[in-house]
Design a protein around this motif. Structure first.
Motif, short mmCIF file in Angstrom:
data_model
loop_
_atom_site.label_atom_id
_atom_site.label_comp_id
_atom_site.label_asym_id
_atom_site.label_seq_id
_atom_site.Cartn_x
_atom_site.Cartn_y
_atom_site.Cartn_z
N UNK A 29 0.82 -1.21 0.00
CA UNK A 29 0.00 0.00 0.00
C UNK A 29 0.86 1.26 0.00
N UNK A 30 0.35 2.27 -0.68
CA UNK A 30 1.04 3.56 -0.79
C UNK A 30 0.51 4.50 0.29
N UNK A 31 1.41 5.27 0.89
CA UNK A 31 1.02 6.30 1.85
C UNK A 31 1.22 7.66 1.18
N UNK A 32 0.13 8.43 1.10
CA UNK A 32 0.16 9.71 0.40
C UNK A 32 0.27 10.87 1.39
N UNK A 33 0.95 11.92 0.94
CA UNK A 33 1.04 13.16 1.72
C UNK A 33 1.39 14.29 0.76
N UNK A 34 1.38 15.51 1.28
CA UNK A 34 1.82 16.64 0.47
C UNK A 34 2.46 17.69 1.37
N UNK A 35 3.26 18.56 0.78
CA UNK A 35 3.90 19.64 1.52
C UNK A 35 4.17 20.81 0.57
N UNK A 36 4.27 22.04 1.09
CA UNK A 36 3.98 22.43 2.47
C UNK A 36 2.48 22.46 2.72
N UNK A 37 2.11 22.41 3.98
CA UNK A 37 0.70 22.39 4.34
C UNK A 37 0.04 23.72 3.98
N UNK A 38 -1.16 23.64 3.41
CA UNK A 38 -1.91 24.83 3.03
C UNK A 38 -3.34 24.71 3.57
N UNK A 39 -3.90 25.79 4.12
CA UNK A 39 -5.29 25.73 4.59
C UNK A 39 -6.24 25.42 3.45
N UNK A 40 -7.20 24.55 3.72
CA UNK A 40 -8.20 24.21 2.72
C UNK A 40 -7.76 23.18 1.71
N UNK A 41 -6.52 22.65 1.83
CA UNK A 41 -6.03 21.63 0.90
C UNK A 41 -5.71 20.37 1.69
N UNK A 42 -6.29 19.24 1.27
CA UNK A 42 -6.08 17.98 1.96
C UNK A 42 -5.85 16.87 0.94
N UNK A 43 -5.17 15.79 1.38
CA UNK A 43 -4.99 14.62 0.53
C UNK A 43 -5.30 13.38 1.36
N UNK A 44 -6.03 12.46 0.77
CA UNK A 44 -6.36 11.21 1.44
C UNK A 44 -5.10 10.34 1.47
N UNK A 45 -4.66 9.97 2.66
CA UNK A 45 -3.39 9.24 2.81
C UNK A 45 -3.42 7.86 2.18
N UNK A 46 -4.60 7.29 1.98
CA UNK A 46 -4.68 5.93 1.44
C UNK A 46 -5.06 5.88 -0.04
N UNK A 47 -5.76 6.91 -0.54
CA UNK A 47 -6.22 6.88 -1.94
C UNK A 47 -5.49 7.84 -2.85
N UNK A 48 -4.83 8.86 -2.30
CA UNK A 48 -4.15 9.84 -3.14
C UNK A 48 -5.09 10.85 -3.76
N UNK A 49 -6.27 11.03 -3.19
CA UNK A 49 -7.25 11.99 -3.71
C UNK A 49 -7.02 13.35 -3.04
N UNK A 50 -6.66 14.33 -3.86
CA UNK A 50 -6.38 15.68 -3.36
C UNK A 50 -7.64 16.52 -3.47
N UNK A 51 -8.00 17.21 -2.37
CA UNK A 51 -9.18 18.07 -2.36
C UNK A 51 -8.76 19.48 -1.98
N UNK A 52 -9.14 20.44 -2.82
CA UNK A 52 -8.83 21.85 -2.56
C UNK A 52 -10.13 22.61 -2.39
#
Length: 258
Positions: free
Chosen positions: A128-151
């Motif tokens: 399984x892949x673990x997803x993340x992103x940087x730098x942290x931004x308000x209102x932006x999230x990524x699902x750690x298990x699916x890689x779905x980015x929501x802004x």
């Protein structure tokens, strides 16, 4: 220098021509492939001439090089079994959009995928892949298990660049993504929506004020009616008193005449 054909074969429609080159100081072989389409309609002599044209740069290069040491067979390598190491995760390729545009209407989502690559450059199955992103931004999230980015940044004024990371064990793949403000159309749509909301709120306020005014007017009208009724009663009482006064005056006059 002497050039002779040492191999001339046709395999699956293509021709392979090998040349044996000898000179005073050197001896070597070189080979060229003539495709079936290139060989179409040509004789064997014409095909070999075409192959020679292809290997000519290689022949010239070898002839220009200084003499090399004679070749030597390494006997202990002959017949030795070659073992291929099992495939192991070497790198991760992250696939997905390089740009994401936020909207005035609400959240927008984008999917990212991880492609595990082994040491041979082949795609392999992995854990399984673990997803993340940087730098942290308000209102932006990524699902750690699916890689779905929501802004969810309708108020974003300028583009921000984030790095999407996909990790499998200690191997990490990355992709830079630009999160952009809403387009002009989205901004206009948001402004229209705001104006519509303000208009509705204004209409509600006007309606409320109108209802209040009507209630107040009704109350004032009722108060006016009550006042008029009271004044009428007072006036009637006044008239009644005047009648009684006139009657008393008449009685007084009668008594005086007697």
């Amino acid at each position: 220098m002497e050039i002779k054909i040492s191999r001339f074969v046709r395999e699956y429609g293509d021709y392979y021509v090998r040349f044996f080159v000898t000179s005073k100081d050197k001896t070597f072989e070189t080979e060229a492939m003539v495709s079936g389409s290139e060989a179409a309609g040509k004789s064997h002599d014409e095909i070999s001439a075409l192959a020679l044209i292809k290997v000519k740069p290689n022949i010239d290069y070898n002839m220009s090089q200084p003499d090399e040491l004679p070749s030597e067979d390494i006997g202990d390598m002959i017949g030795k079994e070659v073992k291929v190491a099992p495939a192991a995760l070497q790198s991760i390729r992250v696939l997905g959009p390089a740009s994401v545009f936020t909207t005035a209407a609400g959240p927008v989502s984008s999917n990212f995928n991880a492609v595990p690559i082994d040491q041979y450059g082949s795609i392999i199955e992995s854990s399984a892949v673990v997803w993340s992103y940087s730098p942290s931004e308000p209102g932006i999230e990524i699902d750690a298990s699916t890689g779905r980015l929501t802004a969810n940044r309708p108020d974003l004024a300028a583009s921000v660049v984030v790095t999407i990371s996909a990790a499998i064990g200690g191997v990490v793949g990355t992709l830079q993504v630009a999160v952009n403000p809403p387009t002009g159309e989205d901004v206009l749509g948001r402004k229209v929506a705001e104006l519509e909301t303000e208009s509705v709120q204004t209409m509600l306020a006007v309606a409320e004020a109108y209802e209040t005014a009507v209630v107040n007017n009704t109350q004032r009208e009722k108060e006016g009616v009550d006042t008029m009724l009271r004044l009428t009663e007072v006036y009637d009482l006044f008239l009644q008193q005047q009648v009684e006064i006139e009657a008393l005056k008449a009685e007084v006059s009668t008594l005086r005449g007697c």
